[in-house]
Design a protein around this motif. Structure first.
Motif, mmCIF file in Angstrom:
data_model
loop_
_atom_site.group_PDB
_atom_site.id
_atom_site.type_symbol
_atom_site.label_atom_id
_atom_site.label_comp_id
_atom_site.label_asym_id
_atom_site.label_seq_id
_atom_site.Cartn_x
_atom_site.Cartn_y
_atom_site.Cartn_z
ATOM 1 N N GLU A 1 1.842 -11.595 11.172
ATOM 2 C CA GLU A 1 1.456 -10.213 10.894
ATOM 3 C C GLU A 1 1.443 -9.328 12.145
ATOM 4 O O GLU A 1 1.929 -8.200 12.117
ATOM 5 N N ASN A 2 0.912 -9.847 13.236
ATOM 6 C CA ASN A 2 0.803 -9.016 14.440
ATOM 7 C C ASN A 2 2.145 -8.768 15.120
ATOM 8 O O ASN A 2 2.231 -7.962 16.041
ATOM 9 N N GLU A 3 3.211 -9.424 14.667
ATOM 10 C CA GLU A 3 4.548 -9.207 15.231
ATOM 11 C C GLU A 3 5.452 -8.397 14.302
ATOM 12 O O GLU A 3 6.564 -8.062 14.665
ATOM 13 N N MET A 4 4.969 -8.113 13.108
ATOM 14 C CA MET A 4 5.792 -7.420 12.118
ATOM 15 C C MET A 4 5.503 -5.927 12.116
ATOM 16 O O MET A 4 4.364 -5.499 12.313
ATOM 17 N N ILE A 5 6.524 -5.160 11.850
ATOM 18 C CA ILE A 5 6.419 -3.699 11.834
ATOM 19 C C ILE A 5 5.866 -3.224 10.489
ATOM 20 O O ILE A 5 6.289 -3.697 9.435
ATOM 21 N N TRP A 6 4.904 -2.304 10.540
ATOM 22 C CA TRP A 6 4.423 -1.629 9.341
ATOM 23 C C TRP A 6 5.261 -0.377 9.164
ATOM 24 O O TRP A 6 5.408 0.415 10.095
ATOM 25 N N GLU A 7 5.798 -0.175 7.992
ATOM 26 C CA GLU A 7 6.550 1.034 7.670
ATOM 27 C C GLU A 7 5.613 1.975 6.918
ATOM 28 O O GLU A 7 5.102 1.631 5.846
ATOM 29 N N ASP A 8 5.369 3.159 7.486
ATOM 30 C CA ASP A 8 4.488 4.145 6.856
ATOM 31 C C ASP A 8 5.282 4.878 5.784
ATOM 32 O O ASP A 8 6.259 5.569 6.087
ATOM 33 N N LEU A 9 4.878 4.720 4.530
ATOM 34 C CA LEU A 9 5.569 5.373 3.418
ATOM 35 C C LEU A 9 4.959 6.728 3.096
ATOM 36 O O LEU A 9 5.446 7.439 2.218
ATOM 37 N N ALA B 1 1.335 9.287 2.424
ATOM 38 C CA ALA B 1 0.328 9.449 1.367
ATOM 39 C C ALA B 1 -0.564 8.216 1.198
ATOM 40 O O ALA B 1 -0.936 7.857 0.077
ATOM 41 N N GLY B 2 -0.864 7.521 2.311
ATOM 42 C CA GLY B 2 -1.808 6.418 2.268
ATOM 43 C C GLY B 2 -1.232 5.066 1.886
ATOM 44 O O GLY B 2 -1.975 4.159 1.506
ATOM 45 N N VAL B 3 0.100 4.917 1.996
ATOM 46 C CA VAL B 3 0.751 3.654 1.650
ATOM 47 C C VAL B 3 1.620 3.201 2.825
ATOM 48 O O VAL B 3 2.337 4.009 3.422
ATOM 49 N N LYS B 4 1.555 1.905 3.152
ATOM 50 C CA LYS B 4 2.439 1.347 4.167
ATOM 51 C C LYS B 4 2.818 -0.067 3.760
ATOM 52 O O LYS B 4 2.122 -0.705 2.959
ATOM 53 N N ARG B 5 3.963 -0.556 4.292
ATOM 54 C CA ARG B 5 4.423 -1.893 3.901
ATOM 55 C C ARG B 5 5.014 -2.649 5.072
ATOM 56 O O ARG B 5 5.492 -2.055 6.043
ATOM 57 N N GLN B 6 4.969 -3.978 4.930
ATOM 58 C CA GLN B 6 5.623 -4.903 5.852
ATOM 59 C C GLN B 6 6.608 -5.733 5.038
ATOM 60 O O GLN B 6 6.226 -6.328 4.022
ATOM 61 N N ILE B 7 7.843 -5.779 5.488
ATOM 62 C CA ILE B 7 8.831 -6.665 4.883
ATOM 63 C C ILE B 7 8.573 -8.052 5.460
ATOM 64 O O ILE B 7 8.561 -8.237 6.666
ATOM 65 N N MET B 8 8.380 -9.020 4.591
ATOM 66 C CA MET B 8 8.055 -10.371 5.042
ATOM 67 C C MET B 8 9.268 -11.276 4.826
ATOM 68 O O MET B 8 10.357 -10.940 5.246
ATOM 69 N N ALA B 9 9.087 -12.378 4.155
ATOM 70 C CA ALA B 9 10.167 -13.352 3.967
ATOM 71 C C ALA B 9 11.192 -12.855 2.951
ATOM 72 O O ALA B 9 10.834 -12.216 1.968
ATOM 73 N N TYR B 10 12.468 -13.187 3.194
ATOM 74 C CA TYR B 10 13.514 -12.833 2.232
ATOM 75 C C TYR B 10 14.793 -13.618 2.491
ATOM 76 O O TYR B 10 15.023 -14.145 3.571
#
Length: 114
Positions: free
Chosen positions: A11-19, A21-30
């Motif tokens: 988690e501490n190495e992954m980028i948070w993408e700010d979407l 209006a109070g929402v953000k995401r991290q792309i994890m495994a794929y």
């Protein structure tokens, strides 16, 4: 095309993408056939009603959400989950700040092709 994440995601190495209006995401495994995404919502944030051709399963890690899934609305909380059929209309309102884990099959190309 063969796409694949690293074997481990920290988690501490992954980028948070700010979407916004109070929402953000991290792309994890794929890989080409599966994707896992962590999504954080602030209280009152909205996941707008939408559709996509992917099968989706969502796990509620924390918080509370009012989800509409294919015309049916229910409140889900930590420990609950949802199954969203391909092309089903769905969205949510965050009632208590929280985190969701969304999984998609196949991969959401639109999330990584920016």
């Amino acid at each position: 095309m063969k796409r694949e994440s690293l074997s481990f995601q920290f988690e501490n190495e992954m980028i948070w993408e700010d979407l916004g209006a109070g929402v953000k995401r991290q792309i994890m495994a794929y890989n080409d056939s599966l994707m896992m995404v962590k999504v954080q919502f602030e209280k009152g944030a909205v996941g707008a009603v939408h559709t996509h051709p992917h099968t989706q399963a969502t796990y509620v890690v924390s918080g509370a959400f009012e989800f509409t899934n294919n015309g049916e609305s229910k409140i889900v909380k930590a420990g609950d989950g949802l199954y969203i059929k391909p092309d089903a209309s769905h969205g949510c309102v965050c009632l208590e700040a929280g985190t969701l884990i969304d999984t998609f099959s196949p991969i959401r190309e639109d999330f990584i092709n920016k």
